[in-house]
Design a protein around this motif. Structure first.
Motif, PDB file in Angstrom:
ATOM      1  N   PRO A 111      36.723  34.087  47.120  1.00  0.00           N
ATOM      2  CA  PRO A 111      36.646  34.273  45.662  1.00  0.00           C
ATOM      3  C   PRO A 111      36.130  35.658  45.273  1.00  0.00           C
ATOM      4  CG  PRO A 111      35.833  32.104  46.257  1.00  0.00           C
ATOM      5  CD  PRO A 111      36.033  32.844  47.541  1.00  0.00           C
ATOM      6  N   GLU A 112      35.142  36.171  46.009  1.00  0.00           N
ATOM      7  CA  GLU A 112      34.630  37.510  45.706  1.00  0.00           C
ATOM      8  C   GLU A 112      35.687  38.563  45.985  1.00  0.00           C
ATOM      9  OE1 GLU A 112      29.889  36.692  46.662  1.00  0.00           O
ATOM     10  OE2 GLU A 112      31.195  37.561  48.186  1.00  0.00           O
ATOM     11  N   LEU A 113      36.430  38.396  47.097  1.00  0.00           N
ATOM     12  CA  LEU A 113      37.501  39.334  47.417  1.00  0.00           C
ATOM     13  C   LEU A 113      38.546  39.359  46.307  1.00  0.00           C
ATOM     14  CD1 LEU A 113      39.090  41.199  49.336  1.00  0.00           C
ATOM     15  CD2 LEU A 113      40.064  39.140  50.386  1.00  0.00           C
ATOM     16  N   TRP A 114      38.899  38.195  45.791  1.00  0.00           N
ATOM     17  CA  TRP A 114      39.920  38.164  44.751  1.00  0.00           C
ATOM     18  C   TRP A 114      39.414  38.656  43.408  1.00  0.00           C
ATOM     19  CZ3 TRP A 114      44.933  38.345  44.540  1.00  0.00           C
ATOM     20  CH2 TRP A 114      45.615  38.131  45.731  1.00  0.00           C
ATOM     21  N   PHE A 115      38.125  38.543  43.182  1.00  0.00           N
ATOM     22  CA  PHE A 115      37.563  39.188  42.003  1.00  0.00           C
ATOM     23  C   PHE A 115      37.742  40.699  42.109  1.00  0.00           C
ATOM     24  CE2 PHE A 115      34.120  41.361  39.781  1.00  0.00           C
ATOM     25  CZ  PHE A 115      34.178  40.783  38.527  1.00  0.00           C
ATOM     26  N   VAL A 116      37.488  41.249  43.296  1.00  0.00           N
ATOM     27  CA  VAL A 116      37.662  42.692  43.514  1.00  0.00           C
ATOM     28  C   VAL A 116      39.127  43.082  43.353  1.00  0.00           C
ATOM     29  CG1 VAL A 116      37.489  44.542  45.221  1.00  0.00           C
ATOM     30  CG2 VAL A 116      35.640  42.863  45.013  1.00  0.00           C
ATOM     31  N   ILE A 117      40.030  42.278  43.921  1.00  0.00           N
ATOM     32  CA  ILE A 117      41.456  42.595  43.826  1.00  0.00           C
ATOM     33  C   ILE A 117      41.919  42.592  42.372  1.00  0.00           C
ATOM     34  CG2 ILE A 117      43.781  41.755  44.364  1.00  0.00           C
ATOM     35  CD1 ILE A 117      42.652  40.766  47.052  1.00  0.00           C
ATOM     36  N   ILE A 118      41.496  41.576  41.619  1.00  0.00           N
ATOM     37  CA  ILE A 118      41.889  41.496  40.214  1.00  0.00           C
ATOM     38  C   ILE A 118      41.295  42.659  39.428  1.00  0.00           C
ATOM     39  CG2 ILE A 118      41.545  40.138  38.098  1.00  0.00           C
ATOM     40  CD1 ILE A 118      41.897  37.637  39.891  1.00  0.00           C
ATOM     41  N   ALA A 119      40.048  43.023  39.738  1.00  0.00           N
ATOM     42  CA  ALA A 119      39.439  44.188  39.086  1.00  0.00           C
ATOM     43  C   ALA A 119      40.249  45.454  39.375  1.00  0.00           C
ATOM     44  CB  ALA A 119      37.997  44.368  39.548  1.00  0.00           C
ATOM     45  N   VAL A 120      40.681  45.622  40.619  1.00  0.00           N
ATOM     46  CA  VAL A 120      41.482  46.795  40.989  1.00  0.00           C
ATOM     47  C   VAL A 120      42.814  46.797  40.241  1.00  0.00           C
ATOM     48  CG1 VAL A 120      42.752  47.879  42.892  1.00  0.00           C
ATOM     49  CG2 VAL A 120      40.394  47.107  43.242  1.00  0.00           C
ATOM     50  N   LEU A 121      43.429  45.628  40.115  1.00  0.00           N
ATOM     51  CA  LEU A 121      44.706  45.550  39.393  1.00  0.00           C
ATOM     52  C   LEU A 121      44.536  45.928  37.924  1.00  0.00           C
ATOM     53  CD1 LEU A 121      46.157  42.255  40.914  1.00  0.00           C
ATOM     54  CD2 LEU A 121      47.024  44.569  41.283  1.00  0.00           C
ATOM     55  N   PHE A 180      45.770  33.938  37.192  1.00  0.00           N
ATOM     56  CA  PHE A 180      46.241  32.554  37.087  1.00  0.00           C
ATOM     57  C   PHE A 180      46.125  31.819  38.417  1.00  0.00           C
ATOM     58  CE2 PHE A 180      49.849  29.640  37.742  1.00  0.00           C
ATOM     59  CZ  PHE A 180      49.558  28.686  36.780  1.00  0.00           C
ATOM     60  N   ALA A 181      46.513  32.488  39.505  1.00  0.00           N
ATOM     61  CA  ALA A 181      46.530  31.812  40.803  1.00  0.00           C
ATOM     62  C   ALA A 181      45.148  31.728  41.455  1.00  0.00           C
ATOM     63  CB  ALA A 181      47.499  32.544  41.743  1.00  0.00           C
ATOM     64  N   ALA A 182      44.356  32.804  41.323  1.00  0.00           N
ATOM     65  CA  ALA A 182      43.065  32.845  42.016  1.00  0.00           C
ATOM     66  C   ALA A 182      41.941  32.200  41.219  1.00  0.00           C
ATOM     67  CB  ALA A 182      42.701  34.298  42.343  1.00  0.00           C
ATOM     68  N   PHE A 183      41.999  32.314  39.886  1.00  0.00           N
ATOM     69  CA  PHE A 183      40.919  31.786  39.039  1.00  0.00           C
ATOM     70  C   PHE A 183      41.529  31.023  37.861  1.00  0.00           C
ATOM     71  CE2 PHE A 183      39.129  35.624  41.040  1.00  0.00           C
ATOM     72  CZ  PHE A 183      37.979  35.090  41.615  1.00  0.00           C
ATOM     73  N   PRO A 184      42.070  29.833  38.112  1.00  0.00           N
ATOM     74  CA  PRO A 184      42.747  29.090  37.041  1.00  0.00           C
ATOM     75  C   PRO A 184      41.834  28.732  35.873  1.00  0.00           C
ATOM     76  CG  PRO A 184      42.476  27.742  39.015  1.00  0.00           C
ATOM     77  CD  PRO A 184      42.149  29.141  39.401  1.00  0.00           C
ATOM     78  N   GLU A 185      40.558  28.451  36.141  1.00  0.00           N
ATOM     79  CA  GLU A 185      39.626  28.138  35.045  1.00  0.00           C
ATOM     80  C   GLU A 185      39.418  29.367  34.155  1.00  0.00           C
ATOM     81  OE1 GLU A 185      38.279  25.526  33.936  1.00  0.00           O
ATOM     82  OE2 GLU A 185      38.278  24.012  35.504  1.00  0.00           O
ATOM     83  N   PRO A 218      40.281  27.340  48.790  1.00  0.00           N
ATOM     84  CA  PRO A 218      40.341  28.375  49.834  1.00  0.00           C
ATOM     85  C   PRO A 218      41.726  28.557  50.442  1.00  0.00           C
ATOM     86  CG  PRO A 218      38.374  27.033  50.098  1.00  0.00           C
ATOM     87  CD  PRO A 218      39.195  26.378  49.022  1.00  0.00           C
ATOM     88  N   TYR A 219      42.481  27.466  50.612  1.00  0.00           N
ATOM     89  CA  TYR A 219      43.819  27.589  51.207  1.00  0.00           C
ATOM     90  C   TYR A 219      44.722  28.439  50.309  1.00  0.00           C
ATOM     91  CZ  TYR A 219      48.360  26.312  53.136  1.00  0.00           C
ATOM     92  OH  TYR A 219      49.613  26.368  53.687  1.00  0.00           O
ATOM     93  N   THR A 220      44.653  28.199  48.997  1.00  0.00           N
ATOM     94  CA  THR A 220      45.447  28.999  48.041  1.00  0.00           C
ATOM     95  C   THR A 220      45.086  30.475  48.143  1.00  0.00           C
ATOM     96  OG1 THR A 220      45.584  27.128  46.521  1.00  0.00           O
ATOM     97  CG2 THR A 220      46.002  29.323  45.615  1.00  0.00           C
ATOM     98  N   LEU A 221      43.790  30.765  48.209  1.00  0.00           N
ATOM     99  CA  LEU A 221      43.348  32.156  48.264  1.00  0.00           C
ATOM    100  C   LEU A 221      43.774  32.821  49.573  1.00  0.00           C
ATOM    101  CD1 LEU A 221      39.769  31.838  46.717  1.00  0.00           C
ATOM    102  CD2 LEU A 221      41.894  32.523  45.591  1.00  0.00           C
ATOM    103  N   ARG A 222      43.783  32.063  50.675  1.00  0.00           N
ATOM    104  CA  ARG A 222      44.225  32.647  51.957  1.00  0.00           C
ATOM    105  C   ARG A 222      45.701  33.016  51.898  1.00  0.00           C
ATOM    106  NH1 ARG A 222      40.756  28.725  54.334  1.00  0.00           N
ATOM    107  NH2 ARG A 222      42.514  27.283  54.635  1.00  0.00           N
ATOM    108  N   ILE A 223      46.543  32.122  51.356  1.00  0.00           N
ATOM    109  CA  ILE A 223      47.972  32.416  51.231  1.00  0.00           C
ATOM    110  C   ILE A 223      48.196  33.632  50.338  1.00  0.00           C
ATOM    111  CG2 ILE A 223      50.177  31.561  50.361  1.00  0.00           C
ATOM    112  CD1 ILE A 223      49.323  30.261  52.966  1.00  0.00           C
ATOM    113  N   MET A 224      47.460  33.689  49.235  1.00  0.00           N
ATOM    114  CA  MET A 224      47.585  34.831  48.326  1.00  0.00           C
ATOM    115  C   MET A 224      47.183  36.137  48.992  1.00  0.00           C
ATOM    116  SD  MET A 224      46.044  33.242  44.803  1.00  0.00           S
ATOM    117  CE  MET A 224      46.042  34.868  44.021  1.00  0.00           C
TER     118      MET A 224
END
Length: 331
Positions: free
Chosen positions: A4-14, A68-73, A292-298
């Motif tokens: 989740p922290e990694l995807w927060f960073v990725i979304i911030a970069v985007l 949408f995919a990493a943080f649906p809430e 976690p499985y969704t985030l790994r695939i992403m």
């Protein structure tokens, strides 16, 4: 670092990449209605971003899809609570895209002037609304225990958010003026440099107030470091612009945009959307994330696709790297 922290960073970069690229894009659109003195100069300005504006919006699509995919809430609360501003942004982006494509479809001056006006208005509106939206995300909005937005439109139009919108408009226009000076020749290049100097000073004053306000309410050591980078980069951009070093001025104006939005994300973390009602109801990287499985695939998909997108977009900018002026515009 957790997924989740990694995807927060990725979304911030985007998002930061989007604002770096679309920032000068919006800035040029705003300048087309203020800096240009006639239709030929408006066409020069629009042509500087004509080959790249749609590619820049790929970053927005990627950021929205990743959220949408990493943080649906987060996505659900954001898009339901900010429904009207985001709908207006979407409408403006659609009109703006149509304006780029349709303005040259007919020879009448009134037809072209109206579409060029649409580019100016939508660029200004979207820049302002993105500033308002992100200021509210960092500040916090009314979110209840079910992670649902309970406020109204007026909750989003608070002084902090409105200042954030104005700062976004001025900094994007500054970024666009530096880009215009880099991409044009002749008198319009000189006036763009002059405008960049004025906009940089005004933007620096406004940004100082907004970012210091952010630091005082939500900041930490990391966001303070980003604030220092914003200040240093802005001074460097103004000095390079005054010296006629447009390439370096653009690099540093880009650093201003990157560091300013990075500061917002650093001040936001580990939340993704704070609640102004109760800190226990904050949306965080943990309680708003996918499985976690969704985030790994992403993660694997992003690792494979991102280099291809970066190489293609970099090649596009290289192909259309030359300066243009009114002498290149067919009468």
């Amino acid at each position: 670092m957790s997924l989740p922290e990694l995807w927060f960073v990725i979304i911030a970069v985007l998002w930061i990449g989007y604002f770096f690229l679309e920032g000068f894009d919006f800035g040029v659109g705003i300048l087309s209605g203020t800096l240009a003195r006639d239709r030929a100069e408006r066409r020069v300005l629009i042509n500087t971003i004509g080959p790249v504006w749609d590619g820049n919006e790929v970053w927005l699509i990627s950021a929205g899809g990743a959220t949408f995919a990493a943080f649906p809430e987060w996505y659900a609360t954001l898009f339901s609570g900010f429904y009207l501003p985001l709908l207006l942004i979407l409408v403006c982006l659609i009109v703006r895209g149509v304006a780029f494509e349709y303005r040259a479809k007919r020879p009448e001056e009134s037809w072209q002037r109206n579409w060029e006006l649409a580019i100016f208005v939508t660029s200004l509106t979207v820049a302002f609304l993105w500033g308002v939206a992100f200021a509210n995300i960092v500040r916090g909005v009314p979110i209840d225990a079910d992670f649902e937005y309970t406020g109204g439109l007026l909750n989003l139009l608070n002084p902090y958010a409105l200042l954030g919108g104005v700062v976004a408009v001025v900094l994007f226009t500054f970024h666009g003026a530096v880009f215009t000076a880099l991409k044009t020749v002749g008198d319009i290049r000189t006036r763009a440099r002059r405008a960049a100097g004025l906009l940089g000073v005004v933007g620096g004053v406004l940004a100082a107030g907004f970012l210091l306000w952010t630091q005082s309410e939500s900041g930490n050591a990391r966001s303070l470091a980003a604030l220092v980078v914003v200040a240093a980069a802005l001074v460097a951009a103004l000095l390079a612009n005054a010296a006629g070093r447009e390439g370096w001025a653009f690099v540093f104006s880009g650093v201003v945009i990157v560091a300013a939005f990075a500061m917002l994300f650093l001040a936001l973390f580990p939340n993704v959307m704070p609640s102004s009602l109760d800190a226990n109801w904050n949306l965080t990287v943990e309680n708003a994330s996918s499985a976690p499985y969704t985030l790994r695939i992403m993660t694997w998909c992003a690792a494979l696709a991102t280099p291809v997108v970066l190489v293609y977009q970099g090649w596009t900018y290289w192909v259309f790297r030359k300066r243009i002026g009114t002498q290149h515009i067919a009468s």
